[in-house]
Design an enzyme around this catalytic site. Structure first.
Site, PDB file in Angstrom:
ATOM      1  N   LYS A  63       0.807  -1.224   0.000  1.00  0.00           N
ATOM      2  CA  LYS A  63       0.000   0.000   0.000  1.00  0.00           C
ATOM      3  C   LYS A  63       0.842   1.277   0.000  1.00  0.00           C
ATOM      4  O   LYS A  63       0.373   2.327  -0.435  1.00  0.00           O
ATOM      5  CB  LYS A  63      -0.957   0.006   1.194  1.00  0.00           C
ATOM      6  N   GLY A 126       0.395  -1.203  14.765  1.00  0.00           N
ATOM      7  CA  GLY A 126       0.890  -1.340  13.400  1.00  0.00           C
ATOM      8  C   GLY A 126       1.194   0.016  12.793  1.00  0.00           C
ATOM      9  O   GLY A 126       0.540   1.013  13.116  1.00  0.00           O
TER      10      GLY A 126
END
Length: 247
Positions: A63, A126
Site C-alpha cells: 500500500k 501497526g
C-alpha cells in the site's frame, strides 16, 4: 470485457475476488476480477503490460511501496500516504495510473456508529499502509492517536510500553497488523488484556476469522468489538465507484 484485480502477498485470504465476481454475476457486468500475487512491487510494471486493466486493489504489503509506480493521486490518498485502489485512466492515447484510498471510507463509515463520547484517545497497533488510513480517519474525527509497533521510535511506542496505566487511558484499540489472520489464528498483539474494561472498543481490521484472538480477549472482558468485514465491504464498494466515476 473490463479487467480488475488485487495485488499483494499473500492473497489466499482474499475477500475481494469473491465479492467482485459475485457482484459481476448478479448485476450482469461484463468484467473479471483476478488475484495477482506479486513477489515484489517491481513486478507491477510487467503485470500492467500483460493485461489491459481498468482498476486494481492493493493490499499488504504494497500500500505504500506502490506509490512510486503511480502518476497521480487524489487528495485523500496523498494525505494518507498509502493507496489501496488504482484507477487506469486512459487519456489522449496514454494510460495514467491514479491512486486512491478507499480504506478511509470503509473504516470511517464502519467505526463512527460505534463511537461513544469517551472514545477520545486511540492506540493503533501497526505502522503499515493500513494504519495510515486509520490514523487519518481518527485524526479527522478529533481522536488522539498513539501508534504502537514492535520497536519504539520517534513518537511510536513499543508493545512493551503498553502498561496497564497506558491501556486505561486509551479507550479505543485498533489492530492494523495482520496478526490473527487465518491461518495464524492463535496470534494477537501483545498487550495487557486483563486491563480491558467495558469502556473499551476493540476494532480489528482482520476479517478472517470473524472473531480474532484480539477481539475474543476484549469480548471476554465486556468490551465492544468489531472486525474488519464492514470496512472491507465499504472500501470495496467505494473502489467500484472510483473505477466507474468519469474523470
Amino acid at each position: 470485457m473490463r479487467y480488475f484485480g488485487l495485488i499483494g502477498k499473500p492473497l489466499v485470504h482474499s475477500f475481494s475476488q469473491r465479492y467482485f465476481t459475485q457482484k459481476f454475476q448478479e448485476e450482469s457486468i461484463d468484467a473479471a476480477y483476478g488475484l495477482y500475487e506479486l513477489d515484489k512491487i517491481e513486478d507491477l510494471k510487467q503485470l500492467c503490460q500483460q493485461k489491459s486493466f481498468s482498476g486494481l486493489n492493493v493490499t499488504i504489503p504494497y500500500k505504500q511501496s506502490v506509490l512510486p509506480y503511480l502518476s497521480e493521486f487524489d487528495e485523500t490518498a496523498r494525505a494518507v500516504g498509502a493507496v489501496n485502489v488504482i484507477k487506469f485512466v486512459r487519456r489522449s492515447g496514454e494510460v495514467v495510473l491514479k491512486g486512491y484510498n478507499s480504506d478511509v471510507i470503509g473504516f470511517h463509515d464502519s467505526l463512527v456508529p460505534l463511537l461513544r463520547p469517551y472514545h477520545k484517545r486511540a492506540l493503533v497497533f501497526g505502522t503499515g499502509g493500513a494504519s495510515k488510513a486509520v490514523e487519518y480517519v481518527l485524526s479527522r474525527l478529533g481522536i488522539e492517536v498513539q501508534l504502537v509497533s514492535r520497536q519504539a521510535k520517534d513518537s511510536v511506542l513499543s508493545y512493551e510500553q503498553i502498561t496497564p496505566e497506558v491501556l486505561q487511558s486509551y479507550q479505543l484499540l485498533v489492530n492494523a497488523t495482520p496478526l490473527g489472520t487465518f491461518p495464524h489464528v492463535d496470534t494477537c498483539v501483545d498487550i495487557p488484556y486483563q486491563n480491558i474494561t467495558n469502556k473499551h472498543l476493540l476494532y480489528d481490521l482482520v476479517y478472517n476469522p470473524q472473531e480474532t484472538l484480539f477481539l475474543r480477549h476484549g469480548k471476554e472482558r465486556g468490551a465492544q468489538v468489531m472486525n474488519g468485514y464492514a470496512m472491507l465491504r465499504g472500501q470495496a464498494e467505494a473502489a467500484w465507484e472510483i473505477w466507474n466515476k468519469q474523470e
